[in-house]
Scaffold this motif. Structure first.
Motif, PDB file in Angstrom:
ATOM      1  N   GLY A  81      50.499  51.362  37.953  1.00 52.92           N
ATOM      2  CA  GLY A  81      49.297  50.630  38.347  1.00 52.92           C
ATOM      3  C   GLY A  81      49.539  49.922  39.668  1.00 52.92           C
ATOM      4  O   GLY A  81      50.263  50.409  40.544  1.00 52.92           O
ATOM      5  N   THR A  82      48.961  48.764  39.836  1.00 55.87           N
ATOM      6  CA  THR A  82      49.198  47.960  41.038  1.00 55.87           C
ATOM      7  C   THR A  82      50.636  47.460  41.020  1.00 55.87           C
ATOM      8  O   THR A  82      51.126  46.964  40.013  1.00 55.87           O
ATOM      9  N   ASP A  86      47.078  43.194  47.064  1.00 55.01           N
ATOM     10  CA  ASP A  86      46.790  42.908  48.465  1.00 55.01           C
ATOM     11  C   ASP A  86      45.876  41.700  48.639  1.00 55.01           C
ATOM     12  O   ASP A  86      45.401  41.426  49.742  1.00 55.01           O
ATOM     13  N   ASP A  87      45.650  40.950  47.581  1.00 51.72           N
ATOM     14  CA  ASP A  87      44.859  39.728  47.668  1.00 51.72           C
ATOM     15  C   ASP A  87      45.589  38.710  48.541  1.00 51.72           C
ATOM     16  O   ASP A  87      46.772  38.412  48.331  1.00 51.72           O
ATOM     17  N   ALA A  88      44.888  38.152  49.521  1.00 51.55           N
ATOM     18  CA  ALA A  88      45.530  37.267  50.494  1.00 51.55           C
ATOM     19  C   ALA A  88      46.090  36.009  49.830  1.00 51.55           C
ATOM     20  O   ALA A  88      47.195  35.555  50.165  1.00 51.55           O
ATOM     21  N   PHE A 167      42.066  37.693  30.134  1.00 51.97           N
ATOM     22  CA  PHE A 167      43.105  37.489  31.137  1.00 51.97           C
ATOM     23  C   PHE A 167      42.586  37.974  32.490  1.00 51.97           C
ATOM     24  O   PHE A 167      42.374  39.175  32.683  1.00 51.97           O
ATOM     25  N   HIS A 168      42.379  37.038  33.404  1.00 51.30           N
ATOM     26  CA  HIS A 168      41.912  37.359  34.748  1.00 51.30           C
ATOM     27  C   HIS A 168      43.126  37.481  35.670  1.00 51.30           C
ATOM     28  O   HIS A 168      44.003  36.605  35.678  1.00 51.30           O
ATOM     29  N   CYS A 169      43.163  38.535  36.462  1.00 48.27           N
ATOM     30  CA  CYS A 169      44.363  38.887  37.221  1.00 48.27           C
ATOM     31  C   CYS A 169      44.119  38.843  38.725  1.00 48.27           C
ATOM     32  O   CYS A 169      42.974  38.843  39.187  1.00 48.27           O
ATOM     33  N   ALA A 170      45.215  38.827  39.486  1.00 46.63           N
ATOM     34  CA  ALA A 170      45.125  38.722  40.940  1.00 46.63           C
ATOM     35  C   ALA A 170      44.827  40.048  41.614  1.00 46.63           C
ATOM     36  O   ALA A 170      44.430  40.075  42.783  1.00 46.63           O
ATOM     37  N   ASP A 171      45.021  41.165  40.916  1.00 43.83           N
ATOM     38  CA  ASP A 171      44.898  42.458  41.581  1.00 43.83           C
ATOM     39  C   ASP A 171      43.520  43.080  41.405  1.00 43.83           C
ATOM     40  O   ASP A 171      42.800  42.804  40.444  1.00 43.83           O
ATOM     41  N   ARG A 172      43.194  43.917  42.341  1.00 38.28           N
ATOM     42  CA  ARG A 172      42.018  44.792  42.279  1.00 38.28           C
ATOM     43  C   ARG A 172      42.548  46.215  42.313  1.00 38.28           C
ATOM     44  O   ARG A 172      42.996  46.701  43.346  1.00 38.28           O
ATOM     45  N   TYR A 173      42.511  46.879  41.185  1.00 40.31           N
ATOM     46  CA  TYR A 173      43.133  48.193  41.094  1.00 40.31           C
ATOM     47  C   TYR A 173      42.458  49.169  42.039  1.00 40.31           C
ATOM     48  O   TYR A 173      41.240  49.336  42.017  1.00 40.31           O
ATOM     49  N   GLY A 175      41.760  48.825  45.013  1.00 39.47           N
ATOM     50  CA  GLY A 175      40.801  48.163  45.876  1.00 39.47           C
ATOM     51  C   GLY A 175      39.434  47.964  45.276  1.00 39.47           C
ATOM     52  O   GLY A 175      38.481  47.600  45.975  1.00 39.47           O
ATOM     53  N   GLY A 176      39.285  48.165  43.956  1.00 40.63           N
ATOM     54  CA  GLY A 176      37.978  48.080  43.319  1.00 40.63           C
ATOM     55  C   GLY A 176      37.689  46.718  42.719  1.00 40.63           C
ATOM     56  O   GLY A 176      37.940  45.681  43.341  1.00 40.63           O
ATOM     57  N   ASP A 177      37.194  46.732  41.494  1.00 35.11           N
ATOM     58  CA  ASP A 177      36.814  45.501  40.824  1.00 35.11           C
ATOM     59  C   ASP A 177      38.041  44.690  40.406  1.00 35.11           C
ATOM     60  O   ASP A 177      39.117  45.248  40.206  1.00 35.11           O
ATOM     61  N   PRO A 178      37.886  43.374  40.231  1.00 29.57           N
ATOM     62  CA  PRO A 178      39.006  42.557  39.766  1.00 29.57           C
ATOM     63  C   PRO A 178      39.516  43.048  38.411  1.00 29.57           C
ATOM     64  O   PRO A 178      38.729  43.410  37.534  1.00 29.57           O
TER      65      PRO A 178
END
Length: 259
Positions: A81-82, A86-88, A167-173, A175-178
């Motif tokens: 997966g991720t 790439d979240d700043a 569980f809310h995560c930092a990645d967007r797989y 580049g899509g949705d959170p």
């Protein structure tokens, strides 16, 4: 002390695991148009609910996933997966060793929490050596150390109307949705459900979900959310993603992934 499963229990669990893996592999093979249809969602939901009921009939509420010996630990725990969000904001936190990172626990709780990584590491911990089973057909054994999720939920004081932990995560797989995932309260309070910050005796690597990832050892790998930033207690999934309880579930996977 762990209970040794009876041979009949093991055979049943292996059957359910193979069935779940087969279903996941089918989805990965590219059945996107089918999984987007309402009719197929109903079929998948019915099968998922049946599997969930059968497994919980066969196993006790607190039945433990198998734990292994140190000799079984894989030299390298596979990352998929991720592997580097790439979240700043995440990149800034990672560059500083996650010293300013905080875990938020809110939603349907009596006392919202905000905890640093150091504060989490100061709490009572659990270490377990378990096998990660991926729907892609591979597995890997690793040693995880972290905070038992149920202990954090007890600190926050879960309200009676809460039915799910999100569980809310930092990645967007890709580049899509959170990315997000969820568990019901039974799995959330299971003693082997951890928020892990160490892997194989060292700080959790970024590729494996640093600074914190979910380990729900009675579930398939896609439930093990990485880069956890926030935990939200909810009554339903109506306001989340596409309303199905997880990033992959929104794309056709079954919400129940028990093994």
């Amino acid at each position: 002390m762990n209970r040794t499963p009876r041979p009949t229990d093991l055979r049943r669990r292996r059957f359910l695991t193979r069935a779940a893996l087969a279903g996941g592999t089918l989805l990965l093979a590219g059945c996107d148009r089918l999984t987007r249809s309402d009719a197929m969602h109903q079929v998948f939901d019915t099968g998922s609910a049946l599997t969930q009921r059968v497994q919980r009939l066969l196993a006790s509420r607190q039945a433990l996933a198998r734990e292994y010996s140190p000799a079984d630990i894989a030299p390298t725990f596979r990352a998929n997966g991720t592997t580097n969000p790439d979240d700043a904001a995440y990149r800034r936190l990672a560059a500083d060793g996650f010293r300013d990172w905080r875990l938020t626990i809110d939603g349907l709780v009596e006392t919202p929490l905000s905890l640093s990584l150091a504060e989490l590491k100061a709490l009572p911990s659990r270490t377990q050596i378990t096998r990660h089973d991926c729907v892609e057909g591979w597995s890997c054994i690793g040693q995880w150390t972290g905070v038992v999720l149920g202990d954090l939920l007890a600190r926050a004081g879960v309200r009676d109307e809460a039915r799910f932990v999100v569980f809310h995560c930092a990645d967007r797989y890709r580049g899509g949705d959170p990315y997000y995932e969820s568990l019901d309260m039974l799995e959330a309070y299971h003693p082997q459900t951890l928020l892990a910050y160490d892997l194989n005796g060292a700080d959790l690597p970024i590729a494996n979900g640093a600074p914190l990832r979910l380990r729900a050892e009675r579930q398939l790998g896609y439930k093990m959310a990485k880069y956890v930033m926030r935990i939200e207690l909810v009554e339903n999934f109506a306001s989340l993603g596409r309303g199905r309880g997880g990033y992959w579930e929104d794309r056709g996977y079954q919400w129940w992934a028990g093994i």
